[in-house]
Write an enzyme that holds these catalytic residues in place. Structure first.
Site, mmCIF file in Angstrom:
data_model
loop_
_atom_site.group_PDB
_atom_site.id
_atom_site.type_symbol
_atom_site.label_atom_id
_atom_site.label_comp_id
_atom_site.label_asym_id
_atom_site.label_seq_id
_atom_site.Cartn_x
_atom_site.Cartn_y
_atom_site.Cartn_z
ATOM 1 N N ASP A 55 -9.333 -0.198 -9.323
ATOM 2 C CA ASP A 55 -10.045 -0.809 -8.195
ATOM 3 C C ASP A 55 -11.192 0.115 -7.777
ATOM 4 O O ASP A 55 -12.347 -0.133 -8.114
ATOM 5 C CB ASP A 55 -9.081 -1.089 -7.041
ATOM 6 C CG ASP A 55 -9.765 -1.823 -5.895
ATOM 7 O OD1 ASP A 55 -10.971 -2.131 -5.998
ATOM 8 O OD2 ASP A 55 -9.111 -2.099 -4.860
ATOM 9 N N LYS A 61 0.847 -1.185 0.000
ATOM 10 C CA LYS A 61 0.000 0.000 0.000
ATOM 11 C C LYS A 61 0.885 1.239 0.000
ATOM 12 O O LYS A 61 1.796 1.359 0.836
ATOM 13 C CB LYS A 61 -0.896 -0.003 1.234
ATOM 14 C CG LYS A 61 -1.893 -1.148 1.271
ATOM 15 C CD LYS A 61 -2.938 -1.024 0.182
ATOM 16 C CE LYS A 61 -4.105 -1.966 0.404
ATOM 17 N NZ LYS A 61 -5.102 -1.869 -0.697
ATOM 18 N N LYS A 82 -14.029 -7.311 -7.020
ATOM 19 C CA LYS A 82 -14.322 -7.737 -5.647
ATOM 20 C C LYS A 82 -15.821 -7.988 -5.553
ATOM 21 O O LYS A 82 -16.610 -7.111 -5.909
ATOM 22 C CB LYS A 82 -13.913 -6.656 -4.645
ATOM 23 C CG LYS A 82 -12.427 -6.337 -4.665
ATOM 24 C CD LYS A 82 -12.090 -5.204 -3.722
ATOM 25 C CE LYS A 82 -10.596 -4.897 -3.774
ATOM 26 N NZ LYS A 82 -10.247 -3.688 -2.990
ATOM 27 N N ASP A 109 -0.344 -0.576 -4.662
ATOM 28 C CA ASP A 109 -1.713 -0.047 -4.647
ATOM 29 C C ASP A 109 -1.676 1.309 -3.954
ATOM 30 O O ASP A 109 -1.411 1.395 -2.755
ATOM 31 C CB ASP A 109 -2.639 -1.013 -3.884
ATOM 32 C CG ASP A 109 -4.100 -0.599 -3.964
ATOM 33 O OD1 ASP A 109 -4.393 0.484 -4.512
ATOM 34 O OD2 ASP A 109 -4.947 -1.371 -3.471
ATOM 35 N N GLU A 121 -1.906 -0.338 -8.968
ATOM 36 C CA GLU A 121 -3.356 -0.322 -8.789
ATOM 37 C C GLU A 121 -3.812 1.060 -8.343
ATOM 38 O O GLU A 121 -3.249 1.642 -7.413
ATOM 39 C CB GLU A 121 -3.714 -1.379 -7.736
ATOM 40 C CG GLU A 121 -5.189 -1.685 -7.632
ATOM 41 C CD GLU A 121 -5.439 -2.862 -6.691
ATOM 42 O OE1 GLU A 121 -4.756 -3.900 -6.832
ATOM 43 O OE2 GLU A 121 -6.297 -2.734 -5.818
HETATM 44 MG MG LIG Z 1 -7.040 -1.772 -4.155
#
Ligand SMILES: [Mg+2]
Length: 338
Positions: free
Chosen positions: A230, A154, A252, A179, A205
């Site tokens: 995303d 992240k 997701k 991400d 991402e």
């Molecule tokens: Mg993500």
């Protein structure tokens, strides 16, 4: 009969992304009982997509009245959408429960019911959440020692370069994915492209805010690594518009409305030439078992939530290092500890 039960999940360590850090997550399980079997679904609400643990129960009360016959699971989403606007994780729980009821009644895994292939699942990435530099490095080092070959880090902080340097230091050979959770500006993202190349990052991402498709398209033209949507993907219908701005999408189930909707999004993404990652919220192995069904059809897998939890109520989903094994049993193939 349809019922719902709230439960809570806790991550082993506080889990941080650019927008927040949490360690407790409110979740809801849906049970759909018919002819002696019970199908189960999980709602993993996310405030970014307009839901919380407090809004899901009321949404479920509305949606359950519209659910109808579980065997008509291909048209369930339409009935749910007509009953209530955007509430994707609650709808996901109902769709999960509907398809599991049907799979249990015929004694087969849900993937057989939907005609999906079994077999090998690509290795999942393991997420390194935002924390202090030394904690992130220690987590990466421990993950590599446990046999993980793919880490997703992240970013979206003022010290992103230092984080990448620290991780590469302790994990020189690992496949690294990034991400940014929508936290970069276009100019910041452009500067980061060279840094990502220096640290051999495989994919990026959601660098920019969700609505900035033009910015993503501009960034993509100068990028040498795939850029994956995303936060910009919030429903099945949002997929086609992403094809110019991104190389791939992160699917997701909790934001798409369930496993059948996940499959629709996957097929739509392929039709539009997009690559596909299957990802997750912080959710139990019940939700992950549903997402894992799509994994043999995907390019990248990011289903690590069970590995981040302190404990969980679901058993039966096995891992070999970073590789998920599709459970052989009927339905979702996982058990809920009472
Ligand atoms: Mg993500």
């Amino acid at each position: 009969m349809l019922t719902w039960t709230p439960f809570e999940l806790h991550t082993a360590q506080p889990f941080g992304i650019a927008r927040w850090t949490h360690s407790a997550y409110e979740r809801v399980r849906v049970d759909w009982s018919l002819d002696g079997v019970t199908g189960r679904g999980e709602a993993a609400p996310n405030a970014f997509y307009g839901e919380t643990g407090a809004t899901v129960p009321a949404a479920l009360e509305r949606l359950m009245g519209a659910a109808g016959d579980p065997w008509e699971f291909r048209t369930l989403a339409g009935r749910l959408d007509a009953a209530l606007g955007h509430h994707p994780s609650a709808k996901c729980a109902l769709e999960m429960a509907a398809v599991e009821v049907c799979a249990l009644l015929v004694g087969r895994p849900v993937r057989d019911l939907l005609g999906l292939p079994g077999g090998e699942v690509p290795e999942s990435s393991l997420t390194i959440g935002l924390a202090s530099l030394s904690e992130m490095a220690a987590q990466a080092q421990a993950a590599v020692a446990r046999g993980h070959g793919i880490l997703k880090v992240k970013l979206g902080t003022p010290q992103d370069e230092a984080i990448l340097a620290a991780l590469r230091d302790v994990a020189p050979e690992v496949t690294l994915r990034v991400d940014a959770n929508a936290a970069w500006s276009l100019s910041r993202a452009r500067r980061m492209l060279d840094v990502l190349a220096d640290y051999r990052v495989e994919l990026l991402e959601q660098p920019l805010p969700a609505g900035d498709l033009a910015g993503h398209a501009a960034l993509r033209r100068s990028a040498r690594l795939p850029i994956i949507a995303d936060e910009s993907l919030h429903s099945v219908a949002s997929v086609p518009a992403l094809a110019e701005a991104f190389d791939g999408v992160n699917l997701k189930l909790a934001k798409l409305g369930g496993p059948v909707q996940g499959l629709r999004a996957l097929e739509l993404a392929r039709l539009h030439g997009l690559e596909v990652m299957v990802g997750c919220m912080i959710e139990s192995s019940l939700g992950i078992a549903a997402a894992a069904m799509l994994a043999p059809l995907c390019d990248w897998v990011d289903l690590d939530s069970p590995l981040l939890l302190a404990a969980e109520p679901v058993s039966g989903l096995e891992w070999k290092a970073g590789r998920l094994q599709l459970p052989p049993g009927p339905g979702w193939g996982v058990a809920w500890a009472e």
